[in-house]
Design a protein around this motif. Sequence first.
Motif, mmCIF file in Angstrom:
data_model
loop_
_atom_site.group_PDB
_atom_site.id
_atom_site.type_symbol
_atom_site.label_atom_id
_atom_site.label_comp_id
_atom_site.label_asym_id
_atom_site.label_seq_id
_atom_site.Cartn_x
_atom_site.Cartn_y
_atom_site.Cartn_z
ATOM 1 N N TRP A 276 147.339 46.325 56.885
ATOM 2 C CA TRP A 276 145.990 46.229 57.464
ATOM 3 C C TRP A 276 144.954 46.888 56.579
ATOM 4 O O TRP A 276 145.132 48.022 56.159
ATOM 5 C CB TRP A 276 145.941 46.925 58.829
ATOM 6 N N LYS A 277 143.884 46.098 56.301
ATOM 7 C CA LYS A 277 142.749 46.725 55.657
ATOM 8 C C LYS A 277 142.021 47.554 56.749
ATOM 9 O O LYS A 277 141.728 48.717 56.576
ATOM 10 C CB LYS A 277 141.805 45.624 55.157
ATOM 11 N N THR A 278 141.794 46.856 57.861
ATOM 12 C CA THR A 278 141.258 47.538 59.042
ATOM 13 C C THR A 278 142.138 47.177 60.217
ATOM 14 O O THR A 278 142.164 46.020 60.630
ATOM 15 C CB THR A 278 139.826 47.026 59.337
ATOM 16 N N PRO A 279 142.884 48.094 60.697
ATOM 17 C CA PRO A 279 143.757 47.754 61.824
ATOM 18 C C PRO A 279 142.965 47.532 63.110
ATOM 19 O O PRO A 279 141.847 48.035 63.237
ATOM 20 C CB PRO A 279 144.651 48.992 61.937
ATOM 21 N N PRO A 280 143.488 46.720 64.041
ATOM 22 C CA PRO A 280 142.792 46.525 65.299
ATOM 23 C C PRO A 280 142.628 47.839 66.045
ATOM 24 O O PRO A 280 143.442 48.741 65.878
ATOM 25 C CB PRO A 280 143.706 45.575 66.083
ATOM 26 N N THR A 281 141.573 47.915 66.793
ATOM 27 C CA THR A 281 141.376 49.121 67.618
ATOM 28 C C THR A 281 141.393 48.703 69.077
ATOM 29 O O THR A 281 141.229 47.526 69.406
ATOM 30 C CB THR A 281 140.029 49.807 67.301
ATOM 31 N N TYR A 282 141.595 49.621 69.934
ATOM 32 C CA TYR A 282 141.747 49.341 71.359
ATOM 33 C C TYR A 282 140.805 50.234 72.181
ATOM 34 O O TYR A 282 140.594 51.393 71.823
ATOM 35 C CB TYR A 282 143.195 49.570 71.790
ATOM 36 N N GLN A 283 140.241 49.658 73.222
ATOM 37 C CA GLN A 283 139.449 50.483 74.139
ATOM 38 C C GLN A 283 139.436 49.855 75.531
ATOM 39 O O GLN A 283 139.819 48.669 75.666
ATOM 40 C CB GLN A 283 138.039 50.662 73.599
#
Length: 334
Positions: A325-332
């Motif tokens: 991942w360059k930018t991994p998924p985020t969660y909220q």
Amino acid sequence: MKISDHVRMVPVPEDQPMRPTSTNIYIIGQRGGQTLTIDSGEAIDKFRWMLRGYLAAIDYSEIGVAAITHHHFDHSGNLKHVREHLKAEIAVPENGLKLLKRQLPKNNEGVKTFTDGDEINLDGGLRVQVIGSPGHSVDSLCYYIEEDGILFTGDTILGNTTTVVGDVNSYMASLRRLLELPNIRILLPGHGPMIRDTDEANARDRLEMYVNHRQMREDQILEQLQDGDPKTSWQIMENIYGDSIDKRLRRAADGNVQAHLKSLQKSGVVKASRGVKKRPNPATVAKNKAKDKANQKIIRQGKKLEKQAMNNALMQQENPPTDTWKTPPTYQLR
Ligand SMILES: [Zn+2]
């Protein structure tokens, strides 16, 4: 594996024909008391981990004395390691000292010697007797706990096969001496399973079987020589053993035949021609040596790379997956 109140067996699995089933390390003593180990395996990780894991599992953290049954490296390989990491005092056969140089700590620091007749007194009044049993090797020792009827035999007696003999006369004398011990119920060998008195098996019978086996081999060898034709030890070995043994054990079998022939020669029954040794071509020797050296280098490099790969894999477990991942998924929360 618990053998008695005082003795535990650490069998380290093996797949070599010269070390049938397992190479065994023994731990003797009571929890909280002084610990004696007999043999410590070869200088490779699996023995070290097995020993340390086992000590931890039974709540022992240190070894008081690390003793060996003889100098061969599959019994003595880890002496330096147990000295350094487990603070053990090291005990080796007196006449094995000069055969052990590389396995011992610098300047023999922390090393003492055992010889026939010595005793080791452990906490709780446990007495371990040292019995000289030359034959397999010149420095072979057995260890004996009379009250438990336990004999640690090293390679003098093995769990499920007969052994390699260096000197037949002293080997036979050693076996006969072991047979005179007052109480034998369990034989704990350097390789393979223990032999204990049960309905089917009997420890003393096993010792007698070894004596009879050697006598049988001597008879077979003499029979081979009856026709008067001179034979090499290898020819005799092939005639006697035929296809009955693993081919990888033929050199060892030839060694045993030679040991018998030497003893028969000593007693004047057999005579030998001198034989002519090959003179190796110095150029070929040098070439093979260089090749071996180059191969060793490749093996070392391979091992290094293997270790690196393993470390990398472990490092990956510790860190976020930045390789994926360059930018991994985020969660909220919605
Ligand atoms: Zn040995």
